[in-house]
Enzyme design. Structure first.
Site, mmCIF file in Angstrom:
data_model
loop_
_atom_site.group_PDB
_atom_site.id
_atom_site.type_symbol
_atom_site.label_atom_id
_atom_site.label_comp_id
_atom_site.label_asym_id
_atom_site.label_seq_id
_atom_site.Cartn_x
_atom_site.Cartn_y
_atom_site.Cartn_z
ATOM 1 N N ASP A 46 -63.048 -17.330 -30.693
ATOM 2 C CA ASP A 46 -62.763 -16.077 -29.982
ATOM 3 C C ASP A 46 -63.101 -14.846 -30.826
ATOM 4 O O ASP A 46 -62.258 -13.965 -31.030
ATOM 5 C CB ASP A 46 -61.302 -16.007 -29.552
ATOM 6 C CG ASP A 46 -60.788 -17.310 -28.990
ATOM 7 O OD1 ASP A 46 -61.527 -17.947 -28.226
ATOM 8 O OD2 ASP A 46 -59.654 -17.695 -29.325
ATOM 9 N N GLU A 224 -61.632 -16.902 -18.124
ATOM 10 C CA GLU A 224 -60.881 -16.189 -19.153
ATOM 11 C C GLU A 224 -61.828 -15.354 -20.007
ATOM 12 O O GLU A 224 -63.026 -15.239 -19.727
ATOM 13 C CB GLU A 224 -60.088 -17.159 -20.023
ATOM 14 C CG GLU A 224 -60.903 -18.226 -20.706
ATOM 15 C CD GLU A 224 -60.020 -19.300 -21.362
ATOM 16 O OE1 GLU A 224 -58.814 -19.344 -21.076
ATOM 17 O OE2 GLU A 224 -60.563 -20.090 -22.151
#
Length: 343
Positions: A46, A224
């Protein structure tokens, strides 16, 4: 982020570091940026990227006593790991999210003289989640004024919420308004308008819905990791579809859509709506004949000072036991006005 980083990635990362330490032939001059990356590339999950002065900084998910991993580089190629942002969750986070597992999916920006680092705290498979904010005057640990100050809770979701408060991304629109987009699974991606001074929502109970994937009966809705870019008169929304965190079995990929308004609707090149699981594929796994880099996703963006654009993301390296690895690709804008990642 993603819903969770599987804990065995820590040991996987050690194998990956050992593997990258082996001598390798230098890439050819025309090699891609990704093929030239060296140094501390794992574990990176991420990632987001920013430039301060002559240094680039990457922030990514962290666990244990390394809450938000940090890396820096002078040239976008050679990366060195630094100290974590925090070594323990702040008290408000442990109270709000019992059993919170690390700090996930940070977002970094520079606003009104301070760097803003948004981050997520959650537990696997739950939407009892929270986004916090930390700020620092500089990103250089050796510079005067360095030091992260936790600014507390920004947004929280509970089991009664229809969204999951993780994966934040901060953006300023062309009118100067501040926004935070976020979301993972449930009813998808949300957008909150922020108070400029505090960096916290003006209307915490009234988010905009800007992307979702309708779920099959009884099934999940895998979307997401939103990130919004302003370019060419459009706002561009990136999001990750399908599943991360499964090593080489991850099915993550990244789609993109654009809108004239920051609140949407975001449409793919074919006109498909991201409110209905549409959009245009931007990052995908390697072709089947190669199959090295799996599950490319949770993309961030850098618009550099020379006008060049880059997308930063993670992918799972099949040659290193599925280690989540830092990836960076230049982006060119095609004649049709759409971005193409040169990865």
């Amino acid at each position: 982020m993603a819903r969770q980083i599987i804990t065995h990635f820590t040991s996987i990362a050690l194998l990956a570091v050992a593997g990258t330490a082996c001598a390798q032939q230098a890439p050819p001059p025309d090699a891609t940026l990704n093929s030239r990356l060296t140094g501390d590339l794992t574990p990176t999950h991420d990632p987001v990227i920013i430039r301060e002065g002559d240094s680039y900084h990457v922030f990514s998910t962290g666990h244990g006593k390394r809450l938000i991993e940090t890396r820096s580089s002078k040239d976008l190629i050679h990366w060195t790991a630094g100290d974590p942002v925090f070594t323990a969750l702040p008290a408000w986070a442990t109270n709000a999210i019992p059993g919170g597992e690390g700090m996930w999916a940070p977002d970094i920006s520079y606003v009104d003289g301070r760097h803003r680092l948004y981050y997520s705290v959650s537990t696997f498979g739950s939407n009892r989640s929270a986004i916090g904010l930390a700020t620092s005057a500089t990103l250089d640990p050796k510079a005067p004024g360095y030091g992260w100050r936790d600014e507390g809770l920004v947004v929280m979701s509970t089991r009664t919420s229809d969204y999951n408060a993780i994966d934040p991304n901060f953006v300023i629109d062309r009118e100067g308004r501040h926004w935070l987009t976020l979301g993972s699974f449930w009813t998808g991606i949300k957008l909150f308008e922020l108070d400029r001074k505090t960096g916290k929502p003006l209307h915490p109970d009234k988010p905009y819905s800007i992307a979702r994937r309708p779920a099959p009966v009884g099934g999940p809705a895998p979307i997401e990791a939103p990130f919004i870019i302003d370019h060419g008169g459009y706002y561009w929304l990136m999001a990750s579809y399908d599943y991360c965190c499964k090593g080489v079995n991850s099915t993550y990929y990244t789609v993109i859509g654009r809108s004239k308004a920051i609140t949407g609707p975001y449409l793919g090149k074919d006109g498909s709506s991201m409110m209905n699981g549409g959009g245009t594929i931007f990052l995908r796994a390697d072709l089947q004949e190669q199959q090295r880099w799996r599950g490319p996703g949770h993309a961030g963006w850098l618009h550099d000072r020379d006008g060049k654009d880059y997308v930063v993301y993670h992918a799972y390296d099949k040659q290193q036991n599925g280690a989540p690895t830092l990836r960076i690709a230049p982006v060119r804008w095609g004649a049709d006005g759409w971005p193409v990642a040169e990865y």
